[in-house]
Write a protein that holds these residues in place. Structure first.
Motif, PDB file in Angstrom:
ATOM      1  N   TYR A  58       0.980  -1.277   0.141  1.00  0.00           N
ATOM      2  CA  TYR A  58       0.027   0.121   0.128  1.00  0.00           C
ATOM      3  C   TYR A  58       0.738   1.456  -0.125  1.00  0.00           C
ATOM      4  CZ  TYR A  58       0.583   0.010   5.134  1.00  0.00           C
ATOM      5  OH  TYR A  58       1.269   0.112   6.590  1.00  0.00           O
ATOM      6  N   LEU A  59       2.037   1.200  -0.452  1.00  0.00           N
ATOM      7  CA  LEU A  59       3.030   2.261  -0.431  1.00  0.00           C
ATOM      8  C   LEU A  59       3.449   2.796   0.930  1.00  0.00           C
ATOM      9  CD1 LEU A  59       2.870   3.809  -3.941  1.00  0.00           C
ATOM     10  CD2 LEU A  59       4.832   2.508  -2.789  1.00  0.00           C
ATOM     11  N   GLY A  60       3.311   2.149   2.121  1.00  0.00           N
ATOM     12  CA  GLY A  60       3.734   2.399   3.086  1.00  0.00           C
ATOM     13  C   GLY A  60       5.015   2.562   3.281  1.00  0.00           C
ATOM     14  N   GLU A  61       5.729   1.893   2.295  1.00  0.00           N
ATOM     15  CA  GLU A  61       7.370   1.949   2.165  1.00  0.00           C
ATOM     16  C   GLU A  61       7.305   1.755   0.603  1.00  0.00           C
ATOM     17  OE1 GLU A  61       9.441   2.933   4.146  1.00  0.00           O
ATOM     18  OE2 GLU A  61       8.623   2.636   6.143  1.00  0.00           O
ATOM     19  N   ARG A  80       2.188  10.165  -6.729  1.00  0.00           N
ATOM     20  CA  ARG A  80       1.839  10.453  -5.418  1.00  0.00           C
ATOM     21  C   ARG A  80       0.311  10.703  -5.126  1.00  0.00           C
ATOM     22  NH1 ARG A  80       5.482  13.855  -1.491  1.00  0.00           N
ATOM     23  NH2 ARG A  80       3.882  14.449   0.093  1.00  0.00           N
ATOM     24  N   PRO A  84      -3.878   7.618  -2.455  1.00  0.00           N
ATOM     25  CA  PRO A  84      -5.014   7.360  -1.562  1.00  0.00           C
ATOM     26  C   PRO A  84      -5.959   6.475  -2.157  1.00  0.00           C
ATOM     27  CG  PRO A  84      -4.342   9.568  -1.680  1.00  0.00           C
ATOM     28  CD  PRO A  84      -3.533   9.015  -2.809  1.00  0.00           C
ATOM     29  N   PHE A  85      -6.126   6.395  -3.763  1.00  0.00           N
ATOM     30  CA  PHE A  85      -6.996   5.549  -4.316  1.00  0.00           C
ATOM     31  C   PHE A  85      -6.435   4.099  -4.104  1.00  0.00           C
ATOM     32  CE2 PHE A  85      -7.294  10.046  -5.871  1.00  0.00           C
ATOM     33  CZ  PHE A  85      -8.544  10.022  -5.633  1.00  0.00           C
ATOM     34  N   ARG A  87      -4.825   2.987  -1.843  1.00  0.00           N
ATOM     35  CA  ARG A  87      -5.174   2.458  -0.355  1.00  0.00           C
ATOM     36  C   ARG A  87      -6.461   2.145  -0.091  1.00  0.00           C
ATOM     37  NH1 ARG A  87      -1.010   6.593   2.548  1.00  0.00           N
ATOM     38  NH2 ARG A  87       0.977   5.403   2.067  1.00  0.00           N
ATOM     39  N   ARG A  88      -7.472   2.801  -0.951  1.00  0.00           N
ATOM     40  CA  ARG A  88      -8.987   2.372  -0.752  1.00  0.00           C
ATOM     41  C   ARG A  88      -9.319   0.842  -1.046  1.00  0.00           C
ATOM     42  NH1 ARG A  88     -11.780   8.302  -2.864  1.00  0.00           N
ATOM     43  NH2 ARG A  88     -10.510   9.531  -1.268  1.00  0.00           N
ATOM     44  N   ILE A  92      -6.590  -1.954   5.961  1.00  0.00           N
ATOM     45  CA  ILE A  92      -5.464  -2.377   6.965  1.00  0.00           C
ATOM     46  C   ILE A  92      -5.784  -2.450   8.323  1.00  0.00           C
ATOM     47  CG2 ILE A  92      -2.896  -1.552   7.169  1.00  0.00           C
ATOM     48  CD1 ILE A  92      -3.223  -0.063   4.747  1.00  0.00           C
ATOM     49  N   PHE A  94      -3.905  -3.344  12.112  1.00  0.00           N
ATOM     50  CA  PHE A  94      -2.748  -3.230  12.817  1.00  0.00           C
ATOM     51  C   PHE A  94      -2.710  -3.866  14.297  1.00  0.00           C
ATOM     52  CE2 PHE A  94      -2.851   0.048   9.942  1.00  0.00           C
ATOM     53  CZ  PHE A  94      -1.598   0.370   9.349  1.00  0.00           C
ATOM     54  N   LYS A  98      -4.656   1.558  16.095  1.00  0.00           N
ATOM     55  CA  LYS A  98      -4.667   2.692  15.487  1.00  0.00           C
ATOM     56  C   LYS A  98      -5.954   3.343  15.109  1.00  0.00           C
ATOM     57  CE  LYS A  98      -0.107   2.275  12.867  1.00  0.00           C
ATOM     58  NZ  LYS A  98       0.469   3.004  13.931  1.00  0.00           N
ATOM     59  N   VAL A 112     -13.664   6.153   7.018  1.00  0.00           N
ATOM     60  CA  VAL A 112     -13.435   5.511   5.853  1.00  0.00           C
ATOM     61  C   VAL A 112     -14.247   5.866   4.613  1.00  0.00           C
ATOM     62  CG1 VAL A 112     -13.065   3.266   4.734  1.00  0.00           C
ATOM     63  CG2 VAL A 112     -12.435   3.539   6.882  1.00  0.00           C
TER      64      VAL A 112
ATOM     65  N   ILE B 203      -3.546   7.821  10.249  1.00  0.00           N
ATOM     66  CA  ILE B 203      -4.837   6.602   9.925  1.00  0.00           C
ATOM     67  C   ILE B 203      -5.677   7.343   8.744  1.00  0.00           C
ATOM     68  CG2 ILE B 203      -6.767   6.148  10.920  1.00  0.00           C
ATOM     69  CD1 ILE B 203      -5.313   6.302  13.791  1.00  0.00           C
ATOM     70  N   GLN B 205      -4.351   8.929   6.198  1.00  0.00           N
ATOM     71  CA  GLN B 205      -3.689   8.326   4.809  1.00  0.00           C
ATOM     72  C   GLN B 205      -3.865   7.229   4.637  1.00  0.00           C
ATOM     73  OE1 GLN B 205       0.110  10.031   6.061  1.00  0.00           O
ATOM     74  NE2 GLN B 205      -0.123  11.896   4.755  1.00  0.00           N
ATOM     75  N   LEU B 206      -3.981   6.420   5.686  1.00  0.00           N
ATOM     76  CA  LEU B 206      -4.075   4.737   5.300  1.00  0.00           C
ATOM     77  C   LEU B 206      -5.317   4.281   5.023  1.00  0.00           C
ATOM     78  CD1 LEU B 206      -1.964   3.530   8.484  1.00  0.00           C
ATOM     79  CD2 LEU B 206      -1.394   3.604   6.173  1.00  0.00           C
ATOM     80  N   VAL B 207      -6.329   5.007   5.354  1.00  0.00           N
ATOM     81  CA  VAL B 207      -7.847   4.561   4.872  1.00  0.00           C
ATOM     82  C   VAL B 207      -8.094   5.346   3.456  1.00  0.00           C
ATOM     83  CG1 VAL B 207      -8.512   4.366   7.133  1.00  0.00           C
ATOM     84  CG2 VAL B 207      -8.907   6.620   5.961  1.00  0.00           C
ATOM     85  N   GLY B 208      -7.099   6.011   2.722  1.00  0.00           N
ATOM     86  CA  GLY B 208      -7.286   6.462   1.494  1.00  0.00           C
ATOM     87  C   GLY B 208      -7.645   7.866   1.597  1.00  0.00           C
ATOM     88  N   ALA B 209      -7.748   8.479   2.585  1.00  0.00           N
ATOM     89  CA  ALA B 209      -7.973   9.890   2.517  1.00  0.00           C
ATOM     90  C   ALA B 209      -7.071  10.629   1.459  1.00  0.00           C
ATOM     91  CB  ALA B 209      -8.076  10.777   3.876  1.00  0.00           C
ATOM     92  N   THR B 210      -7.910  11.692   0.726  1.00  0.00           N
ATOM     93  CA  THR B 210      -6.888  12.379  -0.013  1.00  0.00           C
ATOM     94  C   THR B 210      -6.174  13.506   0.429  1.00  0.00           C
ATOM     95  OG1 THR B 210      -8.483  13.926  -0.749  1.00  0.00           O
ATOM     96  CG2 THR B 210      -8.128  11.981  -2.250  1.00  0.00           C
ATOM     97  N   VAL B 293       5.091   8.787   1.611  1.00  0.00           N
ATOM     98  CA  VAL B 293       6.033   7.718   1.190  1.00  0.00           C
ATOM     99  C   VAL B 293       7.023   8.621   0.132  1.00  0.00           C
ATOM    100  CG1 VAL B 293       6.827   5.610   0.004  1.00  0.00           C
ATOM    101  CG2 VAL B 293       4.928   5.751   1.623  1.00  0.00           C
TER     102      VAL B 293
END
Lengths: 235, 293
Positions: A58-61, A80, A84-85, A87-88, A92, A94, A98, A112, B203, B205-210, B293
């Motif tokens: 998910y491009l966390g890295e 870049r 977001p799209f 990641r949708r 995820i 943890f 989180k 979400v 968080i 960013q992880l759930v896909g927020a622009t 990233v």
């Protein structure tokens, strides 16, 4: 070096992927495929590179070298603004849940859908349904800090599946839970998997692995050392 | 936008302390800068009111013809830096003098012939009312054939004018400095606020927020904080101004200091909004680069 198996239903493909953090090599020359609808355990000792591997999807890295293809897109070339799209399409989870501390259970899950600009009425309806499914409807106004670890992880799972993602990435989802709570979490993930989702679970929970619901890959010091097929599948 | 605004207001209640501190910081720095601006504005008003009153008395020789008087008047009026020249005949001057010394009328009983000369009162235009320019103008006037003497004895004004000019410059520079200080304080306050919400942003960013979804409420919060901070600063400054005026009242030459002009207040308010927005912009740019990233 394992070769990708070139099947058409591969959602995620890795080609000679390495990831380095300074002098430490977190992942070394990994090549593998993850298929649509698959349940995959990523196991190995602490520091083996399990979390890093999941983050690449998910491009966390970003990789240091090699290629990662997710849903047919090369992660090295993804703009870049497209992240977001991407990641949708993932949900995820943890080990440390989180959850946003100042938002209640409902708001944490609804986030979400809010982030996707969904209509209010739809957000409310779907969030309630998911919380009911996760057994958290009665606590939807509670703040995360008032919940037990198991309850918080149920909320986290509800949040992960709220956007109906194609892939669930769970990083040690039962790592800080008692066996009963762990059972509930795996049950929720399993139910979502049965609806056709791909589930990736990074864990070193031996009890969980003993269930052998899916394929197991093992990492050691960043290297992929074994890949065992799911019970009943040809090796 | 309605959704963003609702999220912003919700965030204000969720992080009331953090937002309160930011608003207070903005208002304090703007208050200091605004106070300096007030000093500069009033200093400028004092200088211009004094400058507009600068006159040069031009005394004429005795016994010159009326055509020479008129010609001298025309020469004076066409000189650079001259706003106007008013002829004061020796008789008018004496009448004025007698009126101003009405209590001592007996002094004039044995006066005989009027000793006062014909004169022109030359009003210097405000932009030319610098001491050095008045000196040059006076030197040119005294060279006119009908002119006997020139008097421009308000040299103290020149010194005060120079002093106030210095105050204006220093005050302006300090106000500017404080506005810049305000910007950096806000930038750091917003940055600290962002760092305290690092997990929340991660968080999202992880759930896909622009980026827009994450940043918009923060920008709106910055703008509201800046505007609110500026309003509080202006109100506090107005309160302090009223207190000052009521205690001190009219100062030199019965000059009553005025509050900031509508334009200046508008500038301060807009600056507050700008500071809130720009502080947010700088912090977010840095923060999003660190977290992405």
């Amino acid at each position: 070096m394992t070769q990708p198996d070139n099947t058409d239903d591969a959602l995620i493909r890795l080609f000679n992927v390495s990831k380095r953090f300074g002098a430490k090599l977190a992942l070394s020359n990994i090549t593998m495929d993850i298929h649509k609808g698959e349940w995959l355990y990523v196991t190995g000792p602490s520091g083996a590179g399990k979390s890093t591997l999941l983050k690449l999807f998910y491009l966390g890295e970003k990789t240091t070298s090699g290629q990662v293809l997710v849903f047919g897109t090369n992660m090295n070339r993804l703009a870049r603004r497209e992240i977001p799209f991407l990641r949708r399409r993932f949900g995820i989870i943890f080990q440390d849940f989180k959850l946003i501390a100042h938002r209640n259970v409902f708001e944490n899950v609804a986030l979400v859908l809010e982030a996707r600009g969904e209509p209010r009425a739809m957000i409310a309806k779907r969030t309630r349904n998911i919380l009911r499914h996760a057994g958290m409807e009665m606590r939807m106004n509670a703040m995360p800090t008032t919940l037990s670890g198991g309850e918080q992880q149920r909320v986290a799972v509800a949040r992960a599946i709220a956007g109906q993602p194609e892939v669930i990435l769970a990083d040690e989802p039962t790592g800080s839970l008692d066996p009963k709570s762990a059972e509930i979490i795996i049950g929720l993930l399993s139910a979502y998997h049965k609806r056709g989702a791909t589930v990736l679970v990074a864990t070193h929970d031996t009890e969980l692995l003993a269930r052998r619901e899916g394929r197991i890959i093992r990492l050691e010091e960043g290297r992929l050392v074994s890949s065992e097929p799911a019970v009943g599948e040809a090796p | 936008m309605r959704d963003h605004m609702q999220r912003t207001l919700k965030d204000f209640t969720a992080h009331a302390f953090l937002h309160g501190i930011t608003v207070l910081t903005i208002s304090l720095t703007i208050l200091i800068a605004g106070a300096l601006l007030l000093v500069v504005e009033n200093g400028t008003a004092v200088i211009s009111s004094w400058k507009s009153g600068v006159t040069v008395m031009v005394y004429l020789h005795d016994g010159i013809s009326s055509s020479e008087v008129e010609a001298t008047g025309r020469s004076l009026e066409t000189m650079g830096g001259v706003k106007g020249a008013t002829f004061i005949s020796r008789d008018e001057a004496l009448t004025d003098l007698m009126e101003s010394m009405a209590g001592q009328r007996s002094l004039f009983d044995d006066l005989g012939e009027n000793p006062l000369p014909d004169a022109y009162e030359v009003e210097v235009s405000p932009e030319a009312a610098e001491w050095s320019r008045v000196e040059v103008m006076a030197a040119a006037m005294v060279k006119l054939s009908a002119v006997d003497e020139v008097e421009y004895g308000r040299s103290w004004l020149a010194r005060v004018s120079r002093l106030l000019g210095l105050v204006e410059l220093t005050g302006g520079a300090l106000a500017l400095l404080f506005f810049i200080v305000a910007l950096f304080i806000v930038y750091n306050t917003v940055r600290l606020a962002l760092y305290s919400r690092r997990d929340e942003i991660e968080i999202m960013q992880l759930v896909g927020a622009t980026g827009n979804f994450i940043k918009m409420p923060l920008y709106l919060a910055g703008i509201i904080e800046g505007g609110l901070g500026a309003l509080i600063a202006l109100m506090a400054l107005f309160g302090a101004y009223l207190l000052f005026v009521s205690k001190v009242g009219g100062g030199v030459d019965d000059f009553v200091p005025s509050f900031l002009s509508i334009g200046a207040m508008g500038v301060v308010f807009l600056y507050g909004i700008f500071v809130g927005w720009f502080g947010c912009f700088l912090s977010l740019r840095e923060f999003m680069q660190e977290t992405a990233v």
